[in-house]
Structures are given as structure tokens and as C-alpha cells.
Design a protein around this motif. Structure first.
Motif, PDB file in Angstrom:
ATOM      1  N   GLU A  32       6.656  51.642  17.064  1.00  0.00           N
ATOM      2  CA  GLU A  32       5.704  50.521  16.548  1.00  0.00           C
ATOM      3  C   GLU A  32       4.355  50.668  17.586  1.00  0.00           C
ATOM      4  O   GLU A  32       4.473  50.930  18.877  1.00  0.00           O
ATOM      5  CB  GLU A  32       6.312  49.204  17.113  1.00  0.00           C
ATOM      6  N   LYS A  77       4.601  48.224   7.247  1.00  0.00           N
ATOM      7  CA  LYS A  77       4.175  48.098   8.503  1.00  0.00           C
ATOM      8  C   LYS A  77       3.160  49.308   8.582  1.00  0.00           C
ATOM      9  O   LYS A  77       2.203  49.460   9.380  1.00  0.00           O
ATOM     10  CB  LYS A  77       5.084  48.190   9.634  1.00  0.00           C
ATOM     11  N   ARG A  82       0.008  48.863   6.969  1.00  0.00           N
ATOM     12  CA  ARG A  82      -0.703  47.945   8.040  1.00  0.00           C
ATOM     13  C   ARG A  82      -1.217  48.759   9.362  1.00  0.00           C
ATOM     14  O   ARG A  82      -2.103  48.162   9.908  1.00  0.00           O
ATOM     15  CB  ARG A  82      -0.307  46.858   8.385  1.00  0.00           C
ATOM     16  N   GLU A  95       0.879  49.696  11.503  1.00  0.00           N
ATOM     17  CA  GLU A  95       1.488  49.158  12.892  1.00  0.00           C
ATOM     18  C   GLU A  95       2.435  50.007  13.290  1.00  0.00           C
ATOM     19  O   GLU A  95       3.201  50.023  14.225  1.00  0.00           O
ATOM     20  CB  GLU A  95       2.127  47.862  12.372  1.00  0.00           C
TER      21      GLU A  95
END
Length: 496
Positions: free
Chosen positions: A89, A153, A156, A158
Motif C-alpha cells: 500500500e 486499489k 486508483r 494506491e
């Protein structure tokens, strides 16, 4: 004040840190073992936080052991196990799952699908690689497909991807720098080694968004800084472990080659400015990139080299110390006709069979432990010889000498058998830590510790030469038996 170089050597089975001075003397070494996880047959994983914590601990310990302040360190060079794939992340730096290790075969089905789509030639021409589960691109797809929410994710921005070098730089710089070097990018199977950019065709085929990929840099420059009590240290060199060893062996000129005997075995030959396309199952890869100059290499990869000795030690309990393998191998005059093909995770170059599996053939009632151990030792040399043969066919020039390094290069029996079975002089250097030394050289060049590759070449020293002594008829008979044994191991596992 003398300036030091700190090499971080993050390998498959351990994280190591080595502190060198400007005369290439080793002042201290610290090492931590790294746990492997095998959740299913053919799967291999590691915890990315273990990779980070063991490497960081080794770094701090080696500075303390040498009583050297960070302020006295000119730079850090990083070398790493290649192809191992980590996704984390962006906001928290937390991995979204375990790292998929280069040895892992879970993505064989994804690779088969790329082949069915007719992308084999594109992969070979663009990346220099062959379609195989070994490389990072299919591993990225597998993680995005199997970790809940990962695709959304990633879309995006992320989530970030990195090989181990990228992960370490991200952590060392506190999440400020997301980069890799050209040698590591070249091992992902999604990087165009000619244009030096990620390849859109393969990114589309694997559904990998560009936003998760690191910026690709040269192998010797200042990427960022590590903040430590006592001073900041620039991160100043990066290369995948095998390219670092090629550089550490000072194979700077076209035609010079080295073999590293580690968990796997990796034979690389410098081909200069030309990306030589192999007709014999070898890989074309980036050897090193310095500034705007790219040198290419031919590479042969063996998945199970020294790992077969670890297997005999840990799983079979044949001995308690890997160094004992040489003792047992010398207790018998030969293997008694036994051949051991350690295709535990398939076979790499020149066979590239994801479905090959290990086999032990030629057993008789008289076969003992020493025969099997010797056969395991010899299997390493046979696999290297297969690479040397393929390389000679590609280049038209048989190698007359080979520089060697890695843990198993300590083994005098193995080195002499390699010289005999390959009819080639084996050159073992005084400094065996050539992977770390290559990272040290790269960091030293970008920080001014050394001025040129010519200066580094003058510092290289040979420790032992092994000359071939086997008669040609004996060599041919042994190689014939090896080829038969390999044939028994091919295409063994069921295709998923």
C-alpha cells in the motif's frame, strides 16, 4: 578520513550487510537467515517485512561491529534476489500479501495463456526472456487477481509494485523513493530492454496498470538517502544479484563471463552494446547500465544449484553442515552410475520446462549415502555445463575460462569437477563476496571512491585456478548419462 562503502546483499535465503573500505578490504559482515514458506506444492513465499527487518538489522549491526559512523560511509550499494515480487500500500507501506519468490511456479497457467495468445515471440524480442513463471510480470497479475480489492486499489494508484531492490529503497527512504534499476527491470518480463521502458503490450495482456510500476534508473547513481543517527547515507548503486556478481568479477568487456553458485546457479556473459538473441534457450538481459551506456548479457539460469545441498541437509538429513557435502563426495571414486536431476521447481535454461521434476536414477543395491551426495554435487556442475554449451553455440566461441563465486565455489571437489566436465579453467577470486562487491563498486563509482572501471579491474585478484584433467572419453560418457537422466525428468508434473 577514509570512506567506506556499505553493501546490502538481500538474497533468497538470507539478508547480509558487508562493509568495505576503499581498498576492497572487508571490515565486517553480518547476516540473518530469511524464512521460506511453502503453502502448496511448487509455491514459494517470503514475508516482505522479514526481508526488510533482517536487512535493516544486518545494516545497523555491521556498522556497529566495524565501529564506523554513518557519516564515514560514502554510499550504500544494494544487490538483491531478482524476480521476487512484492506489492504494498502506498499510504501505509504495508504489503498486501506475502512476496512471491522467483522459484514459485504458481503462475505457470498465466504464462501458458500468454503463449496461447501468441505472445511468445513478442516476449522474446522485447524483453529478451522466455515465457516462464520465473519472472515478475505474471506474479503481479496473480496477486492482483487473488488479493481481494487489489485490482481496484491498483487502478486508483494506491498500490505499488517492486522487486526486492525497490522495496528496500522505499523502506530505507521512508517511502520517498519508488525506483528500480535497469538490471532488475529487465527481469520482470514486462520491460523492453531495447527502448528501456515498460512494454504496453505485455502490461495490457497481464492487466497491469503503469501507475504501480517504479521509475527505472541506471545502476550507479544517487537515488535517495537513508537517515540514520550519526548521518545520512546516499543509496548510490543497485543491481540484481547476478548482474552485480558479473560487475564484481570485473567482467567489463565483451566475452567475459562468470558463474555464481548460490541457491540457483547463474551464468552470465557480457555481450557489450549488442543484445544477442539466443537460439539455444539462454536469456538476453541487461548486464549493467552506467549513465546512458547499456551493456547487455547472455544469461543461463539454473533454479536449483546449492539448494540441492540444502535439501539433502534439511529434508533428507544426510548431514548437518552443508560443507560436509564435499567430504562425502570425496569418500567414493564416482557415483556408481547414479544421476540426480534436481528439477524441484522445473528446469531453467536451456530446457525451460516448468513441468519437469526432480529425479534420482541409476540406483542399485550398492548405492549409499555418499553416492547420492556426490551425484547431487555433480548435478550442479552438469547443469552449468549445459549453459556453457548453449553459450558457445550462441556466440560461436567456447569459453576457455570461467570466473566463479557464490557459496558453493568454496567446494574444491565441485570446482574441480566443473573444470573437468566442462574442459574449462575455473578462476576463483580472492574476494568471494563478488555479488556484494559489485554493489560496492557501483556505489563507489557514483560517489567518487573509485574513478573508473579500469581502476577496479586492477584491484581484482585470483585465489585458485582449477585446470581440467579428465580424459575426453570419460567426459563424454558422463555427459551422455546426464542427458539421459534429464530426459527422464522432463514434462513430469501434470499441466494445470
Amino acid at each position: 578520513m577514509d570512506k567506506y562503502i556499505l553493501a546490502l546483499d538481500q538474497g533468497t535465503t538470507s539478508s547480509r550487510a558487508i562493509l568495505f573500505d576503499s581498498e576492497q578490504n572487508i571490515l565486517a559482515i553480518r547476516q540473518h537467515e530469511l524464512a521460506q514458506h511453502y503453502p502448496r506444492a511448487g509455491w514459494v513465499e517470503q514475508d516482505p517485512m522479514d526481508i526488510w527487518s533482517t536487512q535493516y538489522a544486518a545494516m545497523l549491526e555491521v556498522l556497529a561491529a566495524a565501529d564506523v559512523s554513518p557519516a564515514a560511509v560514502a554510499g550504500i550499494g544494494i544487490t538483491n534476489q531478482r524476480e521476487t515480487t512484492i506489492l504494498w500500500e502506498r499510504a501505509t507501506g504495508r504489503p498486501i500479501c506475502n512476496a512471491i519468490v522467483w522459484q514459485c511456479r504458481r503462475t505457470a497457467g498465466i504464462v501458458d495463456e500468454l503463449v496461447r495468445q501468441g505472445l511468445s515471440d513478442h516476449i522474446r524480442r522485447t524483453t529478451g526472456l522466455v515465457p516462464d513463471a520465473y519472472f515478475s510480470g505474471p506474479k503481479i497479475k496473480w496477486i492482483l487477481d487473488h488479493v481481494e480489492g487489489a485490482r481496484d486499489k491498483a487502478a486508483r494508484g494506491e498500490i505499488l509494485f517492486g522487486t526486492v531492490d525497490t522495496w528496500l529503497v522505499w523502506k530505507l527512504t521512508g517511502g520517498k523513493v519508488h525506483i528500480t534499476d535497469a538490471t532488475n527491470a529487465a527481469r520482470t518480463m514486462i520491460f523492453d530492454i531495447h527502448k528501456l521502458d515498460w512494454d504496453d503490450t505485455l502490461l495490457d495482456a497481464l492487466d497491469i496498470p503503469r501507475a504501480i510500476l517504479p521509475r527505472v534508473c541506471s545502476s550507479s547513481e544517487i537515488y535517495g538517502h537513508v537517515a540514520l543517527p550519526g548521518g545520512d547515507i546516499p543509496i548510490a548503486g543497485i543491481a540484481g544479484d547476478q548482474q552485480a556478481a558479473l560487475f564484481g568479477q570485473t567482467c567489463f568487456a565483451r566475452g567475459e563471463a562468470k558463474n555464481t553458485y548460490g541457491t540457483g546457479c547463474f551464468l552470465l556473459m557480457n555481450t557489450g552494446n549488442e543484445a544477442v538473441f539466443s537460439q539455444n534457450g539462454l536469456l538476453t538481459t541487461i548486464g549493467i547500465r552506467l549513465g546512458t551506456q547499456t551493456q547487455y548479457a547472455l544469461e543461463g539460469s539454473i533454479f536449483i544449484g546449492g539448494a540441492v545441498i540444502q535439501w539433502l541437509r534439511d529434508e533428507m538429513r544426510f548431514f548437518s553442515d552443508s560443507r560436509d557435502a564435499e567430504y562425502y563426495a570425496r569418500k567414493v571414486p564416482d557415483t556408481g552410475g547414479v544421476y540426480f536431476v534436481p528439477a524441484f521447481t522445473g528446469l531453467g535454461a536451456p530446457h525451460w520446462d516448468m513441468y519437469a521434476r526432480g529425479c534420482l536414477v541409476g540406483l542399485t543395491r550398492g548405492t549409499g549415502r555418499a553416492h547420492i551426495i556426490r551425484a547431487a554435487q555433480e548435478s550442479i556442475a552438469y547443469q552449468v555445463n549445459d549453459l556453457l554449451t548453449a553459450m558457445a553455440r550462441d556466440t560461436g566461441v567456447p569459453l576457455s575460462s570461467l570466473s566463479v563465486d557464490g557459496g558453493a565455489s568454496r567446494d574444491g571437489f565441485l570446482m574441480q569437477f566443473q573444470a573437468d566436465i566442462s574442459n574449462c579453467t575455473i578462476r576463483r577470486p580472492v574476494i568471494r563476496e563478488t555479488t556484494a562487491l559489485g554493489a560496492c563498486y557501483l556505489a563507489g563509482l557514483s560517489t567518487g571512491v573509485w574513478r573508473s572501471r579500469e581502476e577496479l579491474k586492477r584491484l581484482w585478484r585470483c585465489d585458485t585456478l582449477y585446470q581440467p584433467a579428465m580424459k575426453p572419453a570419460a567426459r563424454e560418457k558422463l555427459l551422455h548419462g546426464w542427458d539421459k537422466a534429464v530426459g527422464r525428468s522432463l514434462d513430469w508434473a501434470e499441466h494445470e
